[in-house]
Design a protein around this motif. Structure first.
Motif, short mmCIF file in Angstrom:
data_model
loop_
_atom_site.label_atom_id
_atom_site.label_comp_id
_atom_site.label_asym_id
_atom_site.label_seq_id
_atom_site.Cartn_x
_atom_site.Cartn_y
_atom_site.Cartn_z
N ARG A 156 30.67 35.14 37.72
CA ARG A 156 30.17 36.53 37.27
C ARG A 156 31.02 37.70 37.68
N ILE A 157 31.32 37.56 38.92
CA ILE A 157 32.14 38.59 39.62
C ILE A 157 33.55 38.71 38.83
N VAL A 158 34.12 37.58 38.96
CA VAL A 158 35.46 37.51 38.28
C VAL A 158 35.50 37.82 36.82
N THR A 184 37.00 42.03 32.74
CA THR A 184 36.88 43.31 31.85
C THR A 184 37.10 44.44 32.10
N LEU A 185 36.79 44.91 33.42
CA LEU A 185 37.08 46.20 33.92
C LEU A 185 38.48 46.47 34.04
N PHE A 186 39.33 45.40 34.49
CA PHE A 186 40.54 45.62 34.99
C PHE A 186 41.28 45.66 33.49
N TYR A 187 41.08 44.94 32.55
CA TYR A 187 41.75 45.19 31.48
C TYR A 187 41.80 46.39 30.82
N GLN A 188 40.28 47.13 30.89
CA GLN A 188 40.23 48.28 30.14
C GLN A 188 40.76 49.51 31.09
N TYR A 189 40.62 49.58 32.46
CA TYR A 189 40.82 50.58 33.06
C TYR A 189 42.08 50.49 34.02
N GLY A 190 42.58 49.40 34.14
CA GLY A 190 43.63 49.10 35.16
C GLY A 190 42.75 48.64 36.23
N ILE A 191 43.36 48.50 37.29
CA ILE A 191 43.20 47.95 38.53
C ILE A 191 42.79 48.83 39.51
N LEU A 237 43.71 38.08 41.92
CA LEU A 237 44.24 36.65 41.98
C LEU A 237 43.37 35.50 41.34
N THR A 238 42.05 35.59 41.59
CA THR A 238 41.14 34.48 41.31
C THR A 238 40.90 34.59 39.77
N TYR A 239 40.89 35.82 39.21
CA TYR A 239 40.85 36.21 37.68
C TYR A 239 42.08 35.75 36.97
N LEU A 240 43.23 35.86 37.78
CA LEU A 240 44.46 35.49 36.88
C LEU A 240 44.73 34.02 36.91
N ALA A 241 44.39 33.21 37.98
CA ALA A 241 44.50 31.90 38.08
C ALA A 241 43.56 31.41 37.06
N GLY A 242 42.35 31.86 36.84
CA GLY A 242 41.67 31.27 35.96
C GLY A 242 42.04 31.48 34.57
N LYS A 243 42.61 32.55 34.35
CA LYS A 243 43.21 32.84 33.10
C LYS A 243 44.24 31.99 32.71
N ARG A 244 45.19 31.75 33.68
CA ARG A 244 46.29 30.90 33.59
C ARG A 244 45.85 29.51 33.33
N ASP A 245 44.74 29.05 34.18
CA ASP A 245 44.33 27.60 34.00
C ASP A 245 43.48 27.24 32.50
#
Lengths: 204, 204
Positions: free
Chosen positions: B6-8, B13-20, B51-59
């Motif tokens: 849930r956190i990731v 969603t927030l990073f995509y919209q507002y940047g990191i 990092l966890t988010y991006l790894a999940g997207k990649r997988d």
């Protein structure tokens, strides 16, 4: 060739190779065997030399396009002629682009305006190709014109690759041929594939 | 869904919209209705969340590709499925890319490694397409693989356009369809053009 033309041509060669910042007015004068005074009698500063060089390149390119359109039967032939014309041209080093971006914001703006003008022309050519039946009618010409102009940036990014597995000539050729083939109808693809077959035979 | 998931997902969603940079760990916790303490029990810092988010997207992306390959008859179908799959996905804002480049050099490096790995896979798929007779044999697959990965940067550059005359969906669709059409043999183009015809009918 006038002295002005000689100066601009030599400046272009040096800028392409070393970037703009690294070439001083002193370097330019001594490379031409003229005095700095003579150089400054012809150009106010380096920015004016650069501007004259770029304007010349732009006119040369635009004249070439008009000439090619006049002697071509259709838009596919136009694109293939332009690929042939550009494919062995020297491309500037990355430093050339970087220096314009960093140190000549006014010129960078002018280049961006050129890019916008080019897009308008490219859209006209694409529409002509559609009307002639050589380019597919379901193509989004706004996106296509954008992609043509983007190819310069793709080239710039390729120059940052650590070990590019291809030459810049291969990149240019594959990128352009593939783009045109993608937008063409069967009638257009036939012309492109004949061209590719002749190329392969030439190289054997 | 676990709390970690849930956190990731929310962070993405927030990073995509507002940047990191603009999204603090505080923002993330309160957006989820959890305490900062709970958040830090799950992740050491924002970089670990990213990092966890991006790894999940990649997988997710890689699994999708394998799944699509298993149920497709040929490589053209694979590419068209992937276009369909991606074309309505949300794309991150420019700030997302900029922040990774500026503030997370370690992650930027990992992404670049991913890009290099992707190129190797793409080359394999292109070669399979050539062997199946759907992709033309005279294609420079090194350049082609590079161009596929470059499309991300073309998207990024489009986001800087002042008044883009097209939507990002249109850009993605035209760019990808045109690329695949350019690399295909007649047999492949037939499949793509049938797909485009069906699309046009759908939209009428």
């Amino acid at each position: 060739m006038t002295l002005k033309e000689r100066i601009v041509r030599r400046a272009g060669t040096l800028f392409y190779q070393y970037g703009i910042k690294n070439v001083s007015m002193d370097d330019l004068a001594s490379s031409l065997g003229i005095s700095k005074r003579t150089l400054y009698e012809n150009f106010r500063d380096k920015e004016e030399v650069l501007l004259t060089y770029l304007a010349g390149k732009r006119d040369e390119r635009n004249n070439k396009i008009v000439e090619v359109i006049n002697r071509s039967e259709n838009m596919i032939e136009v694109f293939l002629y332009l690929i042939e014309y550009h494919k062995n041209k020297d491309l500037p080093s990355i430093k050339f682009y970087e220096d314009i971006y960093k140190y000549y914001p006014r010129i960078y703006k002018l280049i961006q305006q050129d890019v916008e003008n080019n897009k308008i022309h490219i859209k006209t050519y694409l529409q002509q190709g559609i009307d002639q039946g050589y380019i597919r009618g379901n193509l989004n010409v706004d996106v296509a014109a954008f992609l043509v102009e983007e190819s310069t940036y793709t080239y710039i990014r390729a120059a940052y690759l650590e070990k590019p597995p291809f030459s810049f000539q291969q990149l240019f050729f594959t990128m352009m041929v593939n783009f045109i083939r993608g937008i063409s109808t069967y009638k257009g693809i036939q012309i492109i594939d004949d061209y590719l077959t002749n190329k392969t035979n030439e190289n054997n």
